[in-house]
Design an enzyme around this catalytic site. Sequence first.
Site, short mmCIF file in Angstrom:
data_model
loop_
_atom_site.label_atom_id
_atom_site.label_comp_id
_atom_site.label_asym_id
_atom_site.label_seq_id
_atom_site.Cartn_x
_atom_site.Cartn_y
_atom_site.Cartn_z
N ARG A 224 -21.55 33.40 -18.02
CA ARG A 224 -22.28 34.40 -18.80
C ARG A 224 -23.48 33.78 -19.48
O ARG A 224 -23.43 32.64 -19.93
CB ARG A 224 -21.38 35.01 -19.88
N SER B 292 -16.27 25.02 -21.29
CA SER B 292 -14.85 24.96 -21.60
C SER B 292 -14.08 23.97 -20.74
O SER B 292 -13.13 24.35 -20.04
CB SER B 292 -14.23 26.34 -21.44
N ASP C 127 -15.14 26.47 -25.71
CA ASP C 127 -14.95 27.90 -25.96
C ASP C 127 -14.00 28.17 -27.13
O ASP C 127 -14.16 29.16 -27.86
CB ASP C 127 -14.48 28.65 -24.69
#
Length: 449
Positions: A80, A144, A198
């Site tokens: 994203r 992450s 994250d």
Amino acid sequence: AQRLADQRQRVNEVLAPFNLTLEKLKDVQSLMRKEMDFGLRKETQPNATVKMLPTYVRATPDGTERGDFIALDLGGTNFRVLIVHVGKREDVGVQIVSKTFSLSQEVIQGTGIQLFDHIIDCITEFQEENNLRGRRMPLGFTFSFPCRQTSLDQGILITWTKGFSASGCVGEDVVRLLREAAIRKGNSDLMIVALVNDTVGTMMSCGYDDPACEIGLIVGTGTNACYMEEMKNVEILDDSDGRMCINMEWGAFGDNDCMDDLITNFDRDVDQFSINPGKQKYEKMISGMYLGEIVRQILIILTKYRILFGGKISQRLQTRDLFPTKFLSDIESDTLGLVQVRSILTDLGLRSTCDDTVLVKEVCTTVSRRAAQMCAAGIAAVVEKIRENRELNTLKITVGVDGTLYKLHPHFAGIVQETVKILAPQCDTQTLQESSQVLRDWRSRVKVQ
Ligand code: ADP
């Protein structure tokens, strides 16, 4: 009747290792606590399985943060790009515009250069769509995977997880890899200022709304957690004042075999056929990438015992990753009748009787309950450590949570909350789901300076 009783006994035997007693869960909690201490102490840290990585984030937000940023989120099935506007809370608060790009197997398992070039291409496309080319903006990179950081804007990738294997990245500074790709692609608008896990991003964004949020938890494709630790306990750093957020990388809990007595043969099968055998054992009992496979392994055994599907192991049932974790959510949904559960199975090419569907549902419930309880044992270890750190009798604390499995499974969140209460009774532990409001059009709502 005797046959039915025998079958019931067989089912109970197969599922027994998934039913964790309170004692077992307390064992998991204290083992996790032990591994946390290993990861924090200087002499044991190099060999620790739960790595307890310093993040160089020293405080949670206080609500006065302001500005416009680009954020990247790389770490699971999707990639994203986001524009984040942080304004006055009473004004617009945090506004986000985002675009999701899917990542193909070729990209995540190809070369690092391909992966990072692709990321820059996606950012550039997004900047163009939002009229942001030519405007230099600070960029936060949510990445992450376990990284050894020596500052906020640098991090050496320790290992890939969750199905990633792009070459030439492990052992390298991922911020440098991103900067080099930006140069190759001629994008000079990006000012990479921070690399965050994250879990840390989740803790911070929930912390913007709730100052008691000092833990971040992810239960999505993988699982991980972070929390605010006292600097004096982070022995590898010389500074001993104040606090720092520690990225636990708890998915690797158990990789030193410390909880092998809890690992079932089904877990072993799932592990063996994964891209990283022997690694991320705790994650493989909890997260979205694996629960469907555990269920499938159990269904195969029950079929072999002639208790399911008329004893016929169909080609479909032998298909790896046949069940996405969404399948567990759907089947366990309280609003779904047996006929609907049966049609889910039919859609997957599995012809089932009424008894079959009841049993499949029982298997799903058992696997996801264990996942939620294991996760809760980890959280209980963390909240108790924070309480002890602060020498408090009671602690009120919030866990910021993100991840589709946690958010969409009908029972997961409830079981986590109820189990944490039992395992850490001196803590009043609340959970808060990450819920940034995402806008469709950035320019229409936010004045771009
Ligand atoms: P990531 O962790 O990759 O950033 P997500 O938080 O969206 O992303 O998690 C993706 C995982 O969530 C996948 O493993 C998928 O199987 C699982 N998932 C997707 N939909 C559901 C659902 N309805 N219920 C439970 N799990 C789901």
